[in-house]
Scaffold this motif. Structure first.
Motif, PDB file in Angstrom:
ATOM      1  N   ARG A  23       0.714  -1.267  -0.050  1.00  8.47           N
ATOM      2  CA  ARG A  23       0.030  -0.032   0.251  1.00  8.47           C
ATOM      3  C   ARG A  23       0.844   1.246   0.076  1.00  8.47           C
ATOM      4  NH1 ARG A  23      -3.090  -2.120   3.526  1.00  8.47           N
ATOM      5  NH2 ARG A  23      -2.106  -1.095   5.324  1.00  8.47           N
ATOM      6  N   GLU A  24       1.830   1.242   0.906  1.00 14.17           N
ATOM      7  CA  GLU A  24       2.880   2.447   0.929  1.00 14.17           C
ATOM      8  C   GLU A  24       3.910   2.516  -0.111  1.00 14.17           C
ATOM      9  OE1 GLU A  24       4.074   2.479   4.866  1.00 14.17           O
ATOM     10  OE2 GLU A  24       1.969   2.765   5.682  1.00 14.17           O
ATOM     11  N   ASN A  25       3.997   1.483  -1.005  1.00 12.73           N
ATOM     12  CA  ASN A  25       5.088   1.453  -1.837  1.00 12.73           C
ATOM     13  C   ASN A  25       4.535   0.896  -3.037  1.00 12.73           C
ATOM     14  OD1 ASN A  25       7.762   2.171  -0.267  1.00 12.73           O
ATOM     15  ND2 ASN A  25       6.330   0.817   1.165  1.00 12.73           N
ATOM     16  N   PRO A  26       3.512   1.502  -3.815  1.00 13.37           N
ATOM     17  CA  PRO A  26       2.919   0.853  -4.795  1.00 13.37           C
ATOM     18  C   PRO A  26       3.534   0.990  -6.019  1.00 13.37           C
ATOM     19  CG  PRO A  26       1.712   2.928  -4.415  1.00 13.37           C
ATOM     20  CD  PRO A  26       2.946   2.794  -3.385  1.00 13.37           C
ATOM     21  N   THR A  27       4.722   1.268  -6.193  1.00 13.01           N
ATOM     22  CA  THR A  27       5.381   1.319  -7.747  1.00 13.01           C
ATOM     23  C   THR A  27       6.441   0.511  -7.522  1.00 13.01           C
ATOM     24  OG1 THR A  27       6.732   3.333  -7.576  1.00 13.01           O
ATOM     25  CG2 THR A  27       4.510   3.654  -8.153  1.00 13.01           C
ATOM     26  N   LEU A  28       7.145  -0.027  -8.963  1.00 14.33           N
ATOM     27  CA  LEU A  28       8.160  -0.617  -9.110  1.00 14.33           C
ATOM     28  C   LEU A  28       9.325   0.094  -8.422  1.00 14.33           C
ATOM     29  CD1 LEU A  28       9.961  -3.008 -10.326  1.00 14.33           C
ATOM     30  CD2 LEU A  28      10.214  -1.996 -12.231  1.00 14.33           C
ATOM     31  N   ARG A  29       9.582   1.537  -8.736  1.00 18.55           N
ATOM     32  CA  ARG A  29      10.371   2.167  -8.272  1.00 18.55           C
ATOM     33  C   ARG A  29      10.395   2.252  -6.682  1.00 18.55           C
ATOM     34  NH1 ARG A  29      15.009   3.101  -8.358  1.00 18.55           N
ATOM     35  NH2 ARG A  29      16.023   5.229  -8.017  1.00 18.55           N
ATOM     36  N   PRO A 111       8.491   2.372 -18.011  1.00 15.87           N
ATOM     37  CA  PRO A 111       7.691   3.500 -18.365  1.00 15.87           C
ATOM     38  C   PRO A 111       6.461   3.799 -17.496  1.00 15.87           C
ATOM     39  CG  PRO A 111       7.797   2.226 -20.192  1.00 15.87           C
ATOM     40  CD  PRO A 111       8.325   1.147 -19.060  1.00 15.87           C
ATOM     41  N   ASP A 112       5.901   5.257 -17.580  1.00 15.36           N
ATOM     42  CA  ASP A 112       5.061   5.530 -16.649  1.00 15.36           C
ATOM     43  C   ASP A 112       3.893   4.647 -16.587  1.00 15.36           C
ATOM     44  OD1 ASP A 112       6.384   7.631 -15.517  1.00 15.36           O
ATOM     45  OD2 ASP A 112       5.395   9.139 -16.584  1.00 15.36           O
ATOM     46  N   ALA A 113       3.502   4.205 -17.864  1.00 16.72           N
ATOM     47  CA  ALA A 113       2.110   3.152 -17.745  1.00 16.72           C
ATOM     48  C   ALA A 113       2.500   1.992 -17.163  1.00 16.72           C
ATOM     49  CB  ALA A 113       1.915   2.903 -19.413  1.00 16.72           C
ATOM     50  N   VAL A 114       3.555   1.399 -17.233  1.00 14.95           N
ATOM     51  CA  VAL A 114       3.684   0.265 -16.509  1.00 14.95           C
ATOM     52  C   VAL A 114       3.648   0.409 -14.731  1.00 14.95           C
ATOM     53  CG1 VAL A 114       5.468  -1.498 -15.905  1.00 14.95           C
ATOM     54  CG2 VAL A 114       5.380  -0.816 -18.089  1.00 14.95           C
ATOM     55  N   GLU A 115       4.236   1.878 -14.253  1.00 14.44           N
ATOM     56  CA  GLU A 115       4.311   2.100 -12.831  1.00 14.44           C
ATOM     57  C   GLU A 115       2.716   2.382 -12.800  1.00 14.44           C
ATOM     58  OE1 GLU A 115       6.287   1.392 -10.897  1.00 14.44           O
ATOM     59  OE2 GLU A 115       8.109   2.754 -11.134  1.00 14.44           O
ATOM     60  N   GLN A 116       1.856   2.750 -13.600  1.00 12.14           N
ATOM     61  CA  GLN A 116       0.486   2.683 -13.340  1.00 12.14           C
ATOM     62  C   GLN A 116      -0.309   1.477 -13.134  1.00 12.14           C
ATOM     63  OE1 GLN A 116      -1.055   5.612 -12.581  1.00 12.14           O
ATOM     64  NE2 GLN A 116      -2.868   4.566 -12.118  1.00 12.14           N
ATOM     65  N   LYS A 117       0.182   0.552 -13.919  1.00 10.32           N
ATOM     66  CA  LYS A 117      -0.441  -0.755 -13.630  1.00 10.32           C
ATOM     67  C   LYS A 117      -0.012  -1.217 -12.166  1.00 10.32           C
ATOM     68  CE  LYS A 117      -2.296  -3.250 -15.864  1.00 10.32           C
ATOM     69  NZ  LYS A 117      -3.759  -3.409 -15.805  1.00 10.32           N
ATOM     70  N   PHE A 118       1.174  -1.056 -11.829  1.00 12.16           N
ATOM     71  CA  PHE A 118       1.688  -1.554 -10.636  1.00 12.16           C
ATOM     72  C   PHE A 118       0.748  -0.722  -9.390  1.00 12.16           C
ATOM     73  CE2 PHE A 118       5.821  -3.599 -10.052  1.00 12.16           C
ATOM     74  CZ  PHE A 118       6.052  -4.046 -11.045  1.00 12.16           C
ATOM     75  N   ARG A 119       0.518   0.586  -9.822  1.00 12.24           N
ATOM     76  CA  ARG A 119      -0.316   1.375  -8.745  1.00 12.24           C
ATOM     77  C   ARG A 119      -1.965   0.391  -8.885  1.00 12.24           C
ATOM     78  NH1 ARG A 119       2.263   6.022 -10.302  1.00 12.24           N
ATOM     79  NH2 ARG A 119       3.217   6.943  -8.705  1.00 12.24           N
ATOM     80  N   GLU A 120      -2.335   0.196  -9.881  1.00 12.40           N
ATOM     81  CA  GLU A 120      -3.650  -0.271  -9.902  1.00 12.40           C
ATOM     82  C   GLU A 120      -3.604  -1.940  -8.954  1.00 12.40           C
ATOM     83  OE1 GLU A 120      -4.495   1.026 -14.443  1.00 12.40           O
ATOM     84  OE2 GLU A 120      -5.117  -0.919 -13.947  1.00 12.40           O
TER      85      GLU A 120
END
Ligand SMILES: [Zn+2]
Length: 149
Positions: A23-29, A111-120
């Motif tokens: 929840r607190e680290n929802p992206t690959l980065r 890419p940002d689109a992939v990070e967005q998928k991570f967030r979802e």
């Protein structure tokens, strides 16, 4: 069929921590940074503890030639300390290997689109702090007791 998750206090604490980290680290980065920080803090602390113990208790060879003044009663304690030092040496060696492997994971940028998928997906996997309760509810709902006869 998915196996029932264990509901002992240790496992429940793990589920909560697991979900919180998503929840607190929802992206690959963020996951990369989190894992790197966790590994480095582990290495720093364990490495320093090993140094201090080796200074105080000597290396493993020293244990084989205990001081003549040493009372026999200390032998068990000394053995335990030497074992702990050997264990810490192993841990530090493994942490060093893990760091070498993690270097490759952390080189990756997406890419940002992939990070967005991570967030979802993070939102789906760890939607809210009540997740432990949801697990318990799922368990109750999925219990299908085998009635005798
Ligand atoms: Zn458990």
């Amino acid at each position: 069929m998915p196996e029932e998750p264990c509901q002992c206090p240790d496992c429940q604490r793990f589920y909560r921590e697991h979900d919180r980290l998503i929840r607190e680290n929802p992206t690959l980065r963020q996951q990369q940074e989190l894992s790197w920080a966790a590994l480095q803090s582990f290495r720093t602390l364990a490495g320093r503890a090993l140094e201090e113990l080796q200074k105080t208790h000597g290396d493993t060879d020293a244990a084989l030639a205990p001081a003549a003044a040493g009372a026999p009663a200390d032998a068990g304690e000394t053995d335990a300390m030497q074992q702990a030092i050997a264990d810490l040496e192993n841990i530090n060696a493994h942490l060093f290997s893990i760091e070498a492997l993690m270097d490759r994971i952390f080189d990756v940028r997406v890419p940002d689109a992939v990070e967005q998928k991570f967030r979802e997906l993070a939102g789906e996997l760890a939607p809210d702090p009540l997740n432990a309760d949801r697990l318990r509810l799922n368990r109750l709902l999925h219990q299908t007791p085998d009635l005798p006869g």
